[in-house]
Design a protein around this motif. Structure first.
Motif, PDB file in Angstrom:
ATOM      1  N   LEU A 207       0.631  -1.001   0.299  1.00 39.38           N
ATOM      2  CA  LEU A 207      -0.497  -0.067   0.022  1.00 39.38           C
ATOM      3  C   LEU A 207       1.117   1.292   0.168  1.00 39.38           C
ATOM      4  O   LEU A 207       0.789   2.630  -0.462  1.00 39.38           O
ATOM      5  N   LYS A 208       1.927   0.967   0.250  1.00 40.73           N
ATOM      6  CA  LYS A 208       2.769   2.464   1.034  1.00 40.73           C
ATOM      7  C   LYS A 208       3.794   2.162   1.248  1.00 40.73           C
ATOM      8  O   LYS A 208       4.574   1.227   1.751  1.00 40.73           O
ATOM      9  N   VAL A 209       4.706   2.915   1.061  1.00 39.02           N
ATOM     10  CA  VAL A 209       6.586   2.579   1.524  1.00 39.02           C
ATOM     11  C   VAL A 209       7.240   3.347   1.486  1.00 39.02           C
ATOM     12  O   VAL A 209       7.136   4.945   1.080  1.00 39.02           O
ATOM     13  N   VAL A 210       7.642   3.303   2.638  1.00 39.00           N
ATOM     14  CA  VAL A 210       8.447   4.228   3.702  1.00 39.00           C
ATOM     15  C   VAL A 210       9.790   3.744   3.718  1.00 39.00           C
ATOM     16  O   VAL A 210      10.897   3.028   3.683  1.00 39.00           O
ATOM     17  N   ASP A 211      10.452   5.277   2.692  1.00 37.50           N
ATOM     18  CA  ASP A 211      11.779   4.630   2.153  1.00 37.50           C
ATOM     19  C   ASP A 211      12.751   5.508   3.757  1.00 37.50           C
ATOM     20  O   ASP A 211      12.917   6.498   3.600  1.00 37.50           O
ATOM     21  N   ASN A 212      13.585   4.133   4.174  1.00 44.06           N
ATOM     22  CA  ASN A 212      14.586   5.136   4.807  1.00 44.06           C
ATOM     23  C   ASN A 212      16.287   4.597   4.920  1.00 44.06           C
ATOM     24  O   ASN A 212      17.295   5.156   5.535  1.00 44.06           O
ATOM     25  N   LEU A 213      16.216   4.497   3.194  1.00 45.19           N
ATOM     26  CA  LEU A 213      17.321   3.936   3.175  1.00 45.19           C
ATOM     27  C   LEU A 213      18.871   5.096   3.151  1.00 45.19           C
ATOM     28  O   LEU A 213      18.156   6.284   2.864  1.00 45.19           O
ATOM     29  N   VAL A 214      19.697   4.407   3.337  1.00 42.77           N
ATOM     30  CA  VAL A 214      20.873   5.490   3.359  1.00 42.77           C
ATOM     31  C   VAL A 214      22.125   5.502   2.096  1.00 42.77           C
ATOM     32  O   VAL A 214      22.193   4.304   2.054  1.00 42.77           O
ATOM     33  N   VAL A 215      22.458   6.633   1.621  1.00 43.27           N
ATOM     34  CA  VAL A 215      22.727   6.270   0.283  1.00 43.27           C
ATOM     35  C   VAL A 215      24.442   6.520   0.904  1.00 43.27           C
ATOM     36  O   VAL A 215      25.073   7.468   1.208  1.00 43.27           O
ATOM     37  N   ALA A 216      25.444   5.456   0.933  1.00 42.46           N
ATOM     38  CA  ALA A 216      27.198   5.293   0.802  1.00 42.46           C
ATOM     39  C   ALA A 216      27.021   5.338  -0.291  1.00 42.46           C
ATOM     40  O   ALA A 216      27.728   3.634  -0.221  1.00 42.46           O
ATOM     41  N   PRO A 217      28.462   5.613  -1.059  1.00 42.57           N
ATOM     42  CA  PRO A 217      28.818   5.473  -2.285  1.00 42.57           C
ATOM     43  C   PRO A 217      29.896   4.665  -1.468  1.00 42.57           C
ATOM     44  O   PRO A 217      30.698   4.614  -0.673  1.00 42.57           O
ATOM     45  N   ALA A 218      30.658   3.618  -1.952  1.00 38.10           N
ATOM     46  CA  ALA A 218      31.143   2.095  -2.046  1.00 38.10           C
ATOM     47  C   ALA A 218      32.636   3.255  -1.803  1.00 38.10           C
ATOM     48  O   ALA A 218      33.366   2.836  -1.125  1.00 38.10           O
ATOM     49  N   SER A 219      33.098   3.919  -2.301  1.00 35.77           N
ATOM     50  CA  SER A 219      34.457   5.414  -2.215  1.00 35.77           C
ATOM     51  C   SER A 219      34.837   5.312  -0.992  1.00 35.77           C
ATOM     52  O   SER A 219      35.780   5.280  -0.347  1.00 35.77           O
ATOM     53  N   GLN A 220      33.197   5.775  -0.383  1.00 34.29           N
ATOM     54  CA  GLN A 220      32.488   6.984   0.807  1.00 34.29           C
ATOM     55  C   GLN A 220      33.042   5.280   1.810  1.00 34.29           C
ATOM     56  O   GLN A 220      34.177   5.885   2.962  1.00 34.29           O
ATOM     57  N   THR A 221      32.394   4.281   1.630  1.00 36.96           N
ATOM     58  CA  THR A 221      32.984   3.426   2.321  1.00 36.96           C
ATOM     59  C   THR A 221      34.217   3.046   2.916  1.00 36.96           C
ATOM     60  O   THR A 221      34.655   2.520   3.821  1.00 36.96           O
ATOM     61  N   ARG A 222      35.185   2.668   1.645  1.00 38.07           N
ATOM     62  CA  ARG A 222      36.162   2.368   1.978  1.00 38.07           C
ATOM     63  C   ARG A 222      37.005   3.309   2.423  1.00 38.07           C
ATOM     64  O   ARG A 222      37.987   2.810   3.532  1.00 38.07           O
ATOM     65  N   SER A 223      36.821   4.202   1.934  1.00 36.63           N
ATOM     66  CA  SER A 223      37.815   5.873   2.884  1.00 36.63           C
ATOM     67  C   SER A 223      37.057   5.658   4.648  1.00 36.63           C
ATOM     68  O   SER A 223      38.078   5.974   5.024  1.00 36.63           O
ATOM     69  N   ASP A 224      36.156   5.530   5.007  1.00 31.79           N
ATOM     70  CA  ASP A 224      35.402   5.780   6.158  1.00 31.79           C
ATOM     71  C   ASP A 224      36.327   4.595   6.877  1.00 31.79           C
ATOM     72  O   ASP A 224      36.551   4.305   8.272  1.00 31.79           O
ATOM     73  N   SER A 225      36.274   3.029   6.442  1.00 29.66           N
ATOM     74  CA  SER A 225      37.108   1.747   6.419  1.00 29.66           C
ATOM     75  C   SER A 225      38.601   2.014   6.777  1.00 29.66           C
ATOM     76  O   SER A 225      39.571   0.694   8.083  1.00 29.66           O
ATOM     77  N   ALA A 226      39.273   2.734   5.777  1.00 26.51           N
ATOM     78  CA  ALA A 226      40.852   3.185   6.047  1.00 26.51           C
ATOM     79  C   ALA A 226      41.202   3.626   7.146  1.00 26.51           C
ATOM     80  O   ALA A 226      40.733   4.247   8.511  1.00 26.51           O
TER      81      ALA A 226
END
Length: 226
Positions: A207-226
């Motif tokens: 009936l309805k979609v609540v979108d709580n997804l967060v966008v985290a580009p792969a390059s940003q994820t790798r940088s954060d984990s470095a």
């Protein structure tokens, strides 16, 4: 050059590259990966097209569309003409056979109401209005009626996610209450986020979609984990 300025230049390059758009009429601002668009365009379709073009630029984590539609005099149509065109567009769409959608128009702004059997049909009705000449915007207030169980809806959505090459199903948590679906988790791009939302919306019983997804580009994820 900071990351936001690099992204802003990338967005502007995309707008200049797209021959369907007039980039000189669009102002782009970026803060923490969130792109805000403003300015004036000549049609509702061009406003939508601009939003879609920017959403597909790598690094965009969210998008705010503040673009105004300023119709040229040659595109002006009466509300009565717009209503007739909208009704014809709904009747010609096979996905909306035997639809129960109602149309009203005020000062060039089109409003949809009534009932359909799925959120996919609700979205389709809105999309059918997009390229009508002379509209300034669309409000989609159609209600979805369905009777599928929450467990069935959840299973169907998760299976559909696994079939989509663009979606990382492991990063998305699906919760269903009645026919309302909430998506939580992290995805790699706005197109992936939009595909997840559309896939959930197109599932029978939703009936309805609540979108709580967060966008985290792969390059940003790798940088954060470095």
């Amino acid at each position: 050059m900071n990351t936001d300025e690099t992204l802003r230049q990338r967005v502007m390059e995309e707008l200049n590259w797209d021959l369907a758009l007039k980039a000189d009429q669009i102002l782009v601002q970026v803060s923490d990966g969130i792109v805000t668009l403003s300015g004036n365009v000549a049609s509702h379709a061009e406003r939508w097209h601009t939003e879609q073009a920017v959403a597909h630029v790598a690094g965009v984590v969210d998008l705010i569309n503040d673009i105004n539609v300023v119709l040229p005099s040659s595109h002006m149509r009466t509300d009565s003409d717009l209503m007739s065109a909208a009704i014809a567009a709904l009747q010609s769409n096979t996905s909306l056979a035997d639809h129960r959608v109602k149309v009203s128009v005020k000062d060039g702004w089109l409003e949809l109401s009534g009932e359909v059997d799925s959120d996919h049909q609700r979205q389709t009705a809105g999309y059918a209005m997009r390229y009508l000449q002379g509209i300034k915007g669309v409000s989609n207030d159609i209600v979805v009626k369905s009777h599928a169980s929450a467990d069935t809806i959840k299973t169907d959505i998760e299976s559909a996610f696994r079939r989509k090459a663009i979606i990382d199903a492991h990063g998305i948590d699906v919760r269903v209450e009645g026919g309302d679906v909430t998506l939580n988790g992290v995805v790699g791009s706005l197109p992936e986020r939009e595909m997840a939302r559309l896939t959930a919306a197109g599932t029978a019983g939703v009936l309805k979609v609540v979108d709580n997804l967060v966008v985290a580009p792969a390059s940003q994820t790798r940088s954060d984990s470095a």
